[in-house]
Motif scaffolding. Structure first.
Motif, mmCIF file in Angstrom:
data_model
loop_
_atom_site.group_PDB
_atom_site.id
_atom_site.type_symbol
_atom_site.label_atom_id
_atom_site.label_comp_id
_atom_site.label_asym_id
_atom_site.label_seq_id
_atom_site.Cartn_x
_atom_site.Cartn_y
_atom_site.Cartn_z
ATOM 1 N N PRO A 17 0.832 -1.216 0.000
ATOM 2 C CA PRO A 17 0.000 0.000 0.000
ATOM 3 C C PRO A 17 0.861 1.258 0.000
ATOM 4 N N GLN A 18 0.342 2.311 -0.578
ATOM 5 C CA GLN A 18 1.026 3.597 -0.628
ATOM 6 C C GLN A 18 0.214 4.617 0.143
ATOM 7 N N GLY A 125 -6.244 4.814 1.070
ATOM 8 C CA GLY A 125 -5.235 5.324 1.993
ATOM 9 C C GLY A 125 -5.662 5.212 3.446
ATOM 10 N N ASP A 145 -5.037 0.812 -1.289
ATOM 11 C CA ASP A 145 -4.037 1.238 -0.309
ATOM 12 C C ASP A 145 -4.624 1.217 1.104
ATOM 13 N N ARG A 165 -3.725 -3.377 -3.470
ATOM 14 C CA ARG A 165 -2.691 -2.972 -2.509
ATOM 15 C C ARG A 165 -3.280 -2.906 -1.094
#
Length: 229
Positions: A17-18, A125, A145, A165
């Motif tokens: 993940p970002q 995120g 993410d 992700r």
């Protein structure tokens, strides 16, 4: 079927993940009054030690650039609401009703949730760290993410969800329902999973060799292979 392994070591073939959210933007927020919680806009404000029976957000409402510390709410309703660039820490919420909500750049730490309804939601995120979650309904959700770290999940339902992700680091999961899921770079190597429902839905996930051995009987059954010694 018990699936156990140590904390995942990410290989070069699985994207992690970002996360772009910088929590320092919340360092100098004005402090909100717990007595007026909910009556003022949730924008660039910090709340601490808020205890309420309910927290109701309407469709289209936004919680943006906020910090919540010590949040005790019986029922949190945020269907169709938006939660962005915020931190929730030390929360105790038995019931979350967040279908079709939109979460972006949110940190959740040291918190407890009972039922967590987030079907058709969009999470991007998002990090859950040292959290305990009961039934997490992410049916048909869009996940990008997302990380669960040092957490416990009784059941996570990914029926028809799309996830990219997503990682589970040192996280225990009672049941994963992956039926109809569409997974890309979903890393399960750091998870201790007791049961998988819809094993075919794990296509696109990364597992460890130990997990593969534990899943072998179920995979053989799925493929219609009879194992007879």
């Amino acid at each position: 079927m018990a699936i156990r392994t140590k904390t995942a070591r990410r290989g070069s073939g699985t994207q992690a993940p970002q996360f772009d959210f910088d929590e320092s933007v919340l360092s100098d927020l004005p402090v909100g009054d717990p007595e007026t919680f909910g009556s003022a806009p949730f924008e660039a404000v910090a709340y601490a030690d808020v205890i309420r029976e309910t927290w109701q957000l309407e469709v289209g409402d936004t919680v943006e650039v906020c910090r919540f510390q010590g949040l005790g709410v019986g029922t949190w309703t945020l269907r169709g609401a938006h939660l962005t660039e915020s931190v929730i820490a030390g929360a105790d919420i038995p019931a979350v009703s967040g279908a079709r909500s939109d979460w972006r750049d949110v940190e959740v730490r040291d918190s407890r949730f009972g039922s967590f309804e987030a079907y058709d939601a969009s999470w991007r995120g998002i990090r859950f760290t040292r959290c305990k979650l009961g039934y997490v309904n992410l049916r048909a959700a869009q996940l990008l993410d997302v990380a669960f770290i040092d957490s416990t999940i009784d059941e996570i339902d990914l029926l028809d969800a799309a996830a990219r992700r997503v990682t589970f680091e040192s996280t225990r999961i009672g049941t994963v329902n992956a039926s109809g899921a569409r997974l890309t770079d979903v890393d399960l190597r750091g998870a201790d999973i007791a049961q998988v429902v819809g094993l075919e839905g794990l296509r696109g996930a990364t597992i460890s060799s130990e997990q593969l051995q534990l899943m072998a009987p179920a995979l053989a059954d799925l493929a219609g292979i009879r194992v007879d010694d």
